[in-house]
Design a protein around this motif. Structure first.
Motif, mmCIF file in Angstrom:
data_model
loop_
_atom_site.group_PDB
_atom_site.id
_atom_site.type_symbol
_atom_site.label_atom_id
_atom_site.label_comp_id
_atom_site.label_asym_id
_atom_site.label_seq_id
_atom_site.Cartn_x
_atom_site.Cartn_y
_atom_site.Cartn_z
ATOM 1 N N VAL A 156 81.980 16.682 9.010
ATOM 2 C CA VAL A 156 80.733 16.546 9.785
ATOM 3 C C VAL A 156 81.027 15.799 11.084
ATOM 4 O O VAL A 156 81.639 14.728 11.066
ATOM 5 C CB VAL A 156 79.649 15.786 8.988
ATOM 6 N N THR A 157 80.609 16.362 12.201
ATOM 7 C CA THR A 157 80.809 15.727 13.504
ATOM 8 C C THR A 157 79.541 14.975 13.869
ATOM 9 O O THR A 157 78.466 15.574 13.983
ATOM 10 C CB THR A 157 81.122 16.778 14.587
ATOM 11 N N TYR A 158 79.654 13.652 14.023
ATOM 12 C CA TYR A 158 78.458 12.849 14.258
ATOM 13 C C TYR A 158 78.795 11.514 14.913
ATOM 14 O O TYR A 158 79.944 11.058 14.889
ATOM 15 C CB TYR A 158 77.708 12.583 12.948
ATOM 16 N N CYS A 159 77.766 10.911 15.520
ATOM 17 C CA CYS A 159 77.849 9.535 16.017
ATOM 18 C C CYS A 159 77.051 8.651 15.079
ATOM 19 O O CYS A 159 75.906 8.969 14.732
ATOM 20 C CB CYS A 159 77.275 9.447 17.439
ATOM 21 N N ASP A 160 77.635 7.561 14.639
ATOM 22 C CA ASP A 160 76.941 6.566 13.810
ATOM 23 C C ASP A 160 76.332 5.550 14.773
ATOM 24 O O ASP A 160 77.016 4.661 15.269
ATOM 25 C CB ASP A 160 77.930 5.901 12.859
ATOM 26 N N PHE A 161 75.042 5.689 15.035
ATOM 27 C CA PHE A 161 74.384 4.926 16.100
ATOM 28 C C PHE A 161 73.364 3.941 15.528
ATOM 29 O O PHE A 161 72.666 4.241 14.557
ATOM 30 C CB PHE A 161 73.670 5.885 17.055
ATOM 31 N N SER A 162 73.286 2.771 16.153
ATOM 32 C CA SER A 162 72.259 1.808 15.762
ATOM 33 C C SER A 162 71.899 0.919 16.945
ATOM 34 O O SER A 162 72.635 0.824 17.931
ATOM 35 C CB SER A 162 72.713 0.947 14.572
ATOM 36 N N ILE A 163 70.721 0.289 16.840
ATOM 37 C CA ILE A 163 70.215 -0.631 17.854
ATOM 38 C C ILE A 163 70.079 -2.006 17.212
ATOM 39 O O ILE A 163 69.569 -2.125 16.094
ATOM 40 C CB ILE A 163 68.844 -0.163 18.399
ATOM 41 N N MET A 164 70.524 -3.051 17.926
ATOM 42 C CA MET A 164 70.464 -4.405 17.377
ATOM 43 C C MET A 164 69.719 -5.356 18.308
ATOM 44 O O MET A 164 69.741 -5.199 19.532
ATOM 45 C CB MET A 164 71.877 -4.951 17.134
ATOM 46 N N VAL A 165 69.089 -6.353 17.689
ATOM 47 C CA VAL A 165 68.533 -7.495 18.405
ATOM 48 C C VAL A 165 69.101 -8.742 17.744
ATOM 49 O O VAL A 165 68.895 -8.961 16.543
ATOM 50 C CB VAL A 165 66.996 -7.531 18.355
ATOM 51 N N ASN A 166 69.852 -9.525 18.511
ATOM 52 C CA ASN A 166 70.464 -10.754 17.997
ATOM 53 C C ASN A 166 71.328 -10.498 16.758
ATOM 54 O O ASN A 166 71.367 -11.303 15.837
ATOM 55 C CB ASN A 166 69.392 -11.790 17.670
ATOM 56 N N GLY A 167 72.006 -9.366 16.742
ATOM 57 C CA GLY A 167 72.895 -9.049 15.633
ATOM 58 C C GLY A 167 72.221 -8.365 14.464
ATOM 59 O O GLY A 167 72.896 -8.012 13.497
#
Length: 372
Positions: free
Chosen positions: A149-160
């Motif tokens: 599977v071709t994918y980006c593992d993406f996430s958004i953080m605030v203060n870790g």
């Protein structure tokens, strides 16, 4: 609400502060650990707010514009795409981490001036280094493939702390939500809530069956914020030969150019009628978002059929004089919740543009307009 308003006032100064140190200011821990507190973010207050509605289109990019995303239970997002696709930076910022990770493979963390950090994992190749300044939309990596599977593992953080990416962006349209978000520190955690919840025009328009009155009796549609590709004047180059209303209570506006001229869809929608209809002659009705409909009649020929999905600007018919018509023209009507209303509320017929106005749609079927 008063407490929140106070927090907003206190925190507003910090939303404009740049939290992106240069390369030699990142600690060894910041360059190694993905989840780590952002120095200075909550030094003066336990709350900050971020106004995304003030951002320009050039200041935001979805990581993989043509990818398909799924939000996981751990607040990360899997964005699937094709092998070799380029991973884009979401906002302007500075690269805090760029290395190989035991779980995420090659990973990049970018610290942004609005207080957020974004994480891009499962990369086949990282193209940026720690301390490098990057712009929204800049290619920072090549997407990787794992278990076929071709994918980006993406996430958004605030203060870790990872936060639900659906709070910031629409997982369906990939658009940035036009809203203000309040981030409150609660011990080692961060609580994120929306304090200025405005309906997303673009997202609602993609689902014509979406109920925009689910949470409110009214819905404000700011025509000046509607993207160019989402609307079109139904008969470009036309002149009005009969306006709406008047003594004969004209149900629409008559537009004339030349015989067999191309009529286009005013907005994205679905064809609900395409057939002869009494005095209308060859008639087309399109169903749009927000319970709006448009009607086009007297065509010499209809070019769409019931059930067709059409885009704004798509040719749907040719001007004619079928039905009760004395000359070739387009009779154009606008409806809201089944009631006719003056098309002038939407269109400036002189300049062939949308009105510079905000339309207020009411759950009971009422409609009004106010100039911007």
């Amino acid at each position: 609400m008063r407490l929140r308003e106070a927090l907003l006032i206190i925190s507003s100064a910090f939303t404009l502060t740049a939290f992106c140190p240069v390369k030699d200011k990142f600690t060894a821990a910041e360059q190694q650990q993905i989840s780590i507190a952002t120095p200075g973010l909550f030094d003066h207050s336990d709350a900050i707010n971020i106004d995304f509605s003030a951002m320009k289109p050039s200041e935001y990019s979805f990581p993989l514009p043509v990818g398909k995303c799924t939000v996981r239970k751990n607040n990360s997002m899997e964005i699937t795409t094709t092998e070799g696709d380029a991973v884009k930076c979401m906002f302007d910022g500075t690269v805090r981490l760029s290395r190989k990770h035991h779980e995420l493979g090659y990973v990049i963390v970018v610290r942004h001036r609005n207080g957020l950090e974004t994480v891009y994992g499962n990369n086949a190749q990282n193209l940026v280094e720690v301390g490098q300044s990057v712009k929204a939309g800049q290619t920072i990596a090549i997407v990787g493939t794992n278990n076929g599977v071709t994918y980006c593992d993406f996430s958004i953080m605030v203060n870790g702390c990872r936060i639900n990416p659906g709070t910031i962006i629409s997982t369906k349209t990939h658009k940035l939500r036009s809203q203000t978000v309040l981030c409150e520190r609660k011990g080692s955690l961060v609580n994120v809530s929306v304090v200025d919840d405005r309906p997303d025009i673009e997202e609602s328009a993609d689902d014509i069956d979406a109920d925009v009155f689910e949470k409110s009796e009214t819905f404000k549609l700011n025509l000046t914020k509607m993207e160019n590709e989402r609307w079109a004047y139904p008969l470009p180059g036309a002149k009005v030969i009969s306006p709406y209303g008047g003594k004969r209570r004209h149900a629409g506006v008559d537009l004339k150019t030349k015989p067999n001229d191309e009529i286009v869809a005013a907005f994205d929608g679905v064809v609900t009628r395409s057939s002869p209809y009494f005095g209308y002659g060859n008639c087309i009705v399109l169903k749009h978002a927000y319970s709006l409909e448009t009607l086009y009649s007297h065509q010499s020929k209809n070019l769409v059929k019931v059930g067709d999905k059409v885009k704004a600007g798509q040719v749907i018919g040719l001007t004619g004089r079928t039905g009760r018509a004395t000359t070739e023209h387009l009779h154009f009507e606008t409806h809201f919740k089944g009631r006719r209303f003056n098309p002038n509320l939407l269109f400036d017929h002189t300049n062939k543009k949308l009105q510079q106005a905000t339309i207020t749609l009411k759950k009971n079927g009422g409609i009004s307009s106010s100039k911007n």
